[in-house]
Design a protein around this motif. Structure first.
Motif, PDB file in Angstrom:
ATOM      1  N   ARG A 274     132.854  86.596 -25.265  1.00  0.00           N
ATOM      2  CA  ARG A 274     131.543  86.378 -25.855  1.00  0.00           C
ATOM      3  C   ARG A 274     130.810  85.171 -25.256  1.00  0.00           C
ATOM      4  NH1 ARG A 274     132.768  87.646 -32.312  1.00  0.00           N
ATOM      5  NH2 ARG A 274     133.533  89.770 -31.954  1.00  0.00           N
ATOM      6  N   VAL A 275     130.855  85.099 -23.935  1.00  0.00           N
ATOM      7  CA  VAL A 275     130.051  84.091 -23.247  1.00  0.00           C
ATOM      8  C   VAL A 275     128.898  84.792 -22.549  1.00  0.00           C
ATOM      9  CG1 VAL A 275     131.957  82.480 -22.949  1.00  0.00           C
ATOM     10  CG2 VAL A 275     131.511  84.185 -21.169  1.00  0.00           C
ATOM     11  N   GLU A 276     127.928  84.031 -22.133  1.00  0.00           N
ATOM     12  CA  GLU A 276     126.696  84.604 -21.584  1.00  0.00           C
ATOM     13  C   GLU A 276     126.945  85.372 -20.292  1.00  0.00           C
ATOM     14  OE1 GLU A 276     122.243  83.133 -20.092  1.00  0.00           O
ATOM     15  OE2 GLU A 276     123.703  81.689 -20.850  1.00  0.00           O
ATOM     16  N   GLU A 277     126.427  86.591 -20.234  1.00  0.00           N
ATOM     17  CA  GLU A 277     126.485  87.372 -19.010  1.00  0.00           C
ATOM     18  C   GLU A 277     125.146  87.264 -18.307  1.00  0.00           C
ATOM     19  OE1 GLU A 277     127.382  91.915 -17.402  1.00  0.00           O
ATOM     20  OE2 GLU A 277     127.830  91.356 -19.468  1.00  0.00           O
ATOM     21  N   ASP A 278     125.188  86.866 -17.047  1.00  0.00           N
ATOM     22  CA  ASP A 278     123.966  86.631 -16.284  1.00  0.00           C
ATOM     23  C   ASP A 278     124.205  87.110 -14.858  1.00  0.00           C
ATOM     24  OD1 ASP A 278     121.769  85.703 -14.903  1.00  0.00           O
ATOM     25  OD2 ASP A 278     121.835  83.665 -15.741  1.00  0.00           O
ATOM     26  N   ASP A 279     123.455  88.110 -14.420  1.00  0.00           N
ATOM     27  CA  ASP A 279     123.650  88.653 -13.067  1.00  0.00           C
ATOM     28  C   ASP A 279     123.394  87.618 -11.981  1.00  0.00           C
ATOM     29  OD1 ASP A 279     124.449  91.109 -13.964  1.00  0.00           O
ATOM     30  OD2 ASP A 279     122.483  92.069 -13.753  1.00  0.00           O
ATOM     31  N   ASP A 280     122.641  86.570 -12.292  1.00  0.00           N
ATOM     32  CA  ASP A 280     122.414  85.507 -11.314  1.00  0.00           C
ATOM     33  C   ASP A 280     123.702  84.760 -10.989  1.00  0.00           C
ATOM     34  OD1 ASP A 280     119.742  86.067 -11.060  1.00  0.00           O
ATOM     35  OD2 ASP A 280     119.085  84.534 -12.495  1.00  0.00           O
ATOM     36  N   LEU A 281     124.691  84.884 -11.873  1.00  0.00           N
ATOM     37  CA  LEU A 281     125.970  84.194 -11.668  1.00  0.00           C
ATOM     38  C   LEU A 281     126.923  85.005 -10.783  1.00  0.00           C
ATOM     39  CD1 LEU A 281     126.618  82.841 -15.283  1.00  0.00           C
ATOM     40  CD2 LEU A 281     125.868  81.537 -13.275  1.00  0.00           C
ATOM     41  N   ILE A 282     126.517  86.212 -10.412  1.00  0.00           N
ATOM     42  CA  ILE A 282     127.331  87.056  -9.524  1.00  0.00           C
ATOM     43  C   ILE A 282     126.725  86.973  -8.126  1.00  0.00           C
ATOM     44  CG2 ILE A 282     128.176  89.378  -9.055  1.00  0.00           C
ATOM     45  CD1 ILE A 282     127.789  89.915 -12.098  1.00  0.00           C
ATOM     46  N   VAL A 283     127.427  86.310  -7.238  1.00  0.00           N
ATOM     47  CA  VAL A 283     126.894  86.058  -5.894  1.00  0.00           C
ATOM     48  C   VAL A 283     127.858  86.624  -4.856  1.00  0.00           C
ATOM     49  CG1 VAL A 283     126.070  84.318  -4.276  1.00  0.00           C
ATOM     50  CG2 VAL A 283     125.838  83.927  -6.750  1.00  0.00           C
ATOM     51  N   ASP A 284     127.478  87.723  -4.212  1.00  0.00           N
ATOM     52  CA  ASP A 284     128.324  88.289  -3.164  1.00  0.00           C
ATOM     53  C   ASP A 284     128.106  87.552  -1.855  1.00  0.00           C
ATOM     54  OD1 ASP A 284     125.717  89.480  -3.295  1.00  0.00           O
ATOM     55  OD2 ASP A 284     126.355  90.897  -1.752  1.00  0.00           O
ATOM     56  N   ALA A 285     129.155  87.488  -1.062  1.00  0.00           N
ATOM     57  CA  ALA A 285     129.103  86.825   0.247  1.00  0.00           C
ATOM     58  C   ALA A 285     130.357  87.228   1.005  1.00  0.00           C
ATOM     59  CB  ALA A 285     129.044  85.313   0.075  1.00  0.00           C
ATOM     60  N   ALA A 286     130.408  86.902   2.280  1.00  0.00           N
ATOM     61  CA  ALA A 286     131.595  87.221   3.071  1.00  0.00           C
ATOM     62  C   ALA A 286     132.825  86.615   2.405  1.00  0.00           C
ATOM     63  CB  ALA A 286     131.442  86.675   4.490  1.00  0.00           C
ATOM     64  N   PRO A 287     133.950  87.341   2.377  1.00  0.00           N
ATOM     65  CA  PRO A 287     135.160  86.826   1.729  1.00  0.00           C
ATOM     66  C   PRO A 287     135.896  85.818   2.606  1.00  0.00           C
ATOM     67  CG  PRO A 287     135.581  88.986   2.626  1.00  0.00           C
ATOM     68  CD  PRO A 287     134.127  88.718   2.864  1.00  0.00           C
ATOM     69  N   SER A 288     135.178  84.768   2.980  1.00  0.00           N
ATOM     70  CA  SER A 288     135.698  83.770   3.911  1.00  0.00           C
ATOM     71  C   SER A 288     135.313  82.376   3.435  1.00  0.00           C
ATOM     72  CB  SER A 288     135.099  83.997   5.305  1.00  0.00           C
ATOM     73  OG  SER A 288     133.686  83.821   5.252  1.00  0.00           O
ATOM     74  N   ARG A 289     135.805  81.371   4.106  1.00  0.00           N
ATOM     75  CA  ARG A 289     135.472  79.988   3.749  1.00  0.00           C
ATOM     76  C   ARG A 289     133.977  79.745   3.899  1.00  0.00           C
ATOM     77  NH1 ARG A 289     139.674  75.273   4.337  1.00  0.00           N
ATOM     78  NH2 ARG A 289     138.515  73.583   3.319  1.00  0.00           N
ATOM     79  N   ALA A 290     133.416  80.239   4.985  1.00  0.00           N
ATOM     80  CA  ALA A 290     131.970  80.087   5.192  1.00  0.00           C
ATOM     81  C   ALA A 290     131.199  80.833   4.111  1.00  0.00           C
ATOM     82  CB  ALA A 290     131.576  80.612   6.575  1.00  0.00           C
ATOM     83  N   GLY A 291     131.705  82.012   3.719  1.00  0.00           N
ATOM     84  CA  GLY A 291     131.053  82.774   2.661  1.00  0.00           C
ATOM     85  C   GLY A 291     131.089  82.040   1.338  1.00  0.00           C
ATOM     86  N   GLY A 292     132.177  81.335   1.069  1.00  0.00           N
ATOM     87  CA  GLY A 292     132.281  80.565  -0.163  1.00  0.00           C
ATOM     88  C   GLY A 292     131.278  79.433  -0.225  1.00  0.00           C
ATOM     89  N   ALA A 293     131.105  78.724   0.900  1.00  0.00           N
ATOM     90  CA  ALA A 293     130.129  77.635   0.953  1.00  0.00           C
ATOM     91  C   ALA A 293     128.721  78.171   0.736  1.00  0.00           C
ATOM     92  CB  ALA A 293     130.231  76.919   2.300  1.00  0.00           C
ATOM     93  N   GLU A 294     128.447  79.331   1.318  1.00  0.00           N
ATOM     94  CA  GLU A 294     127.130  79.945   1.133  1.00  0.00           C
ATOM     95  C   GLU A 294     126.921  80.358  -0.321  1.00  0.00           C
ATOM     96  OE1 GLU A 294     124.970  84.210   1.915  1.00  0.00           O
ATOM     97  OE2 GLU A 294     126.633  83.649   3.243  1.00  0.00           O
ATOM     98  N   ALA A 295     127.942  80.964  -0.910  1.00  0.00           N
ATOM     99  CA  ALA A 295     127.834  81.478  -2.274  1.00  0.00           C
ATOM    100  C   ALA A 295     127.591  80.371  -3.292  1.00  0.00           C
ATOM    101  CB  ALA A 295     129.092  82.262  -2.643  1.00  0.00           C
ATOM    102  N   ILE A 296     128.307  79.255  -3.169  1.00  0.00           N
ATOM    103  CA  ILE A 296     128.116  78.182  -4.149  1.00  0.00           C
ATOM    104  C   ILE A 296     126.745  77.549  -3.984  1.00  0.00           C
ATOM    105  CG2 ILE A 296     129.193  76.378  -2.737  1.00  0.00           C
ATOM    106  CD1 ILE A 296     129.289  76.752  -6.588  1.00  0.00           C
ATOM    107  N   GLY A 297     126.233  77.516  -2.767  1.00  0.00           N
ATOM    108  CA  GLY A 297     124.882  76.997  -2.549  1.00  0.00           C
ATOM    109  C   GLY A 297     123.851  77.825  -3.280  1.00  0.00           C
TER     110      GLY A 297
END
Length: 349
Positions: free
Chosen positions: A213-236
């Motif tokens: 029962r926590v807030e669901e927000d599609d903005d919190l779902i960020v797809d990116a390459a499954p790599s270290r570079a993709g992770g840096a991009e996703a958190i940005g």
């Protein structure tokens, strides 16, 4: 000469040449003129003929191939290196040798690699499919009678054995843990949306958000390459929205490491200011700073089980499809900012 249905005689008839001419083409002989060689090669491609270079020697000696093909989609990801190590542990002890190849997510490269491995007479194949792989891509090798085990990613409709982790349950447990620490804005970062693994893990994320029962927000779902570079991009991208997340479940450990990089670039300390959970539990997870909380899949164990399943089918002389879903567990370390009073399951880094 081939484990498939097409023979040298079939090629000769279709190309309008003699069987010996086809044999010379297969041997790369200079006695065949270029026009004939081109014509024969075109017919072989059209009929799906695969030349087994070791077949004649194998017939003469009465022996069987002792080669296992292992094809993965991203060898730069430590998970697949560990998977290959697990495979090697089993096949080596059984007297087989492993041929390892990387496709870099290219279905075309995958087809080339598998065809080449078939030419060299592999006894079986372990495949972590490239993005976009379809059941039809595996039909030639399945029709040839070579046992195949698909690992990590399933291929819908393919009549092959498979082994994968419980993706849904893993992410569900990760979200539950973050909620137990007081987080209400939890992001899901990384991964390609067009893969079954992404959708299974996203399903676990959505189910846990609803159950907790926590807030669901599609903005919190960020797809990116499954790599270290993709992770840096996703958190940005995740930190650019108005109501920012305070924690994240990452598609895999590589993405989680990239998220840590991206947070530090913004002056945010992972573990202390922002909680992170990965997925896989690669070797580097326990030595990272902070040590990474993650869903443990046991990559080497998955490799061992895939190899055992394949060798069982090779020994039986038939490839009856089996499906294995490996259980997972949450391993709590420091990237969640958890205290020493963390519930049972905490692993000391």
């Amino acid at each position: 000469m081939t484990k498939g249905r097409v023979t040298v005689i079939d090629i000769a008839k279709a190309a309008g040449v003699s069987k010996s001419t086809v044999s010379l083409v297969l041997q790369g002989s200079s006695l065949v003129n270029e026009a004939t060689r081109t014509k024969v090669n075109a017919v072989m491609r059209e009929l799906g003929y695969v030349y087994n270079r070791g077949a004649a020697n194998l017939r003469q000696s009465g022996s069987k191939s002792k080669i296992i093909g292992v094809v993965v989609n991203d060898l730069t990801n430590g998970f697949f290196a560990e998977l290959a190590v697990g495979v090697d542990m089993v096949v080596q002890s059984a007297g087989f040798v492993q041929f390892l190849s990387n496709t870099s997510e290219s279905p075309d490269r995958q087809r080339e690699v598998i065809a080449s491995m078939r030419e060299h007479g592999i006894s079986g194949l372990i495949l972590s499919p490239a993005r976009g792989t379809e059941a039809s891509d595996l039909k030639p090798i399945v029709a040839s009678g070579i046992p195949v085990v698909v690992a990590v990613r399933n291929v819908p409709g393919a009549k092959v054995s498979s082994i994968a982790s419980d993706n849904r349950e893993g992410v569900f447990a990760a979200v539950q843990h973050l909620v137990s620490l007081g987080h209400r804005r939890i992001a899901f970062l990384g991964g390609f949306r067009d893969t079954a693994v992404f959708n299974e893990r996203l399903e676990g994320y959505r189910a846990a958000v609803a159950a907790c029962r926590v807030e669901e927000d599609d903005d919190l779902i960020v797809d990116a390459a499954p790599s270290r570079a993709g992770g840096a991009e996703a958190i940005g991208r995740a930190l650019s929205i108005g109501n920012k997340p305070t924690a994240a479940v990452c598609f895999n450990d590589a993405v989680a490491f990239g998220v840590c990089d991206g947070l530090r670039a913004k002056g945010i300390e992972p573990g202390r200011d922002f909680s992170i959970v990965g997925f896989d539990d690669v070797i580097e997870a326990r030595t990272a700073v902070p040590a990474l909380t993650t869903i443990s899949v046991d990559p080497q164990g998955m490799g061992r089980r895939a190899a055992q399943l394949l060798l069982k089918q090779i020994s039986a002389g038939k490839a009856e499809a089996e499906t294995i879903v490996s259980s997972v567990r949450l391993v709590v370390r420091d990237s969640c900012g958890a205290s020493s009073s963390t519930p049972v399951g905490r692993e000391q880094a």
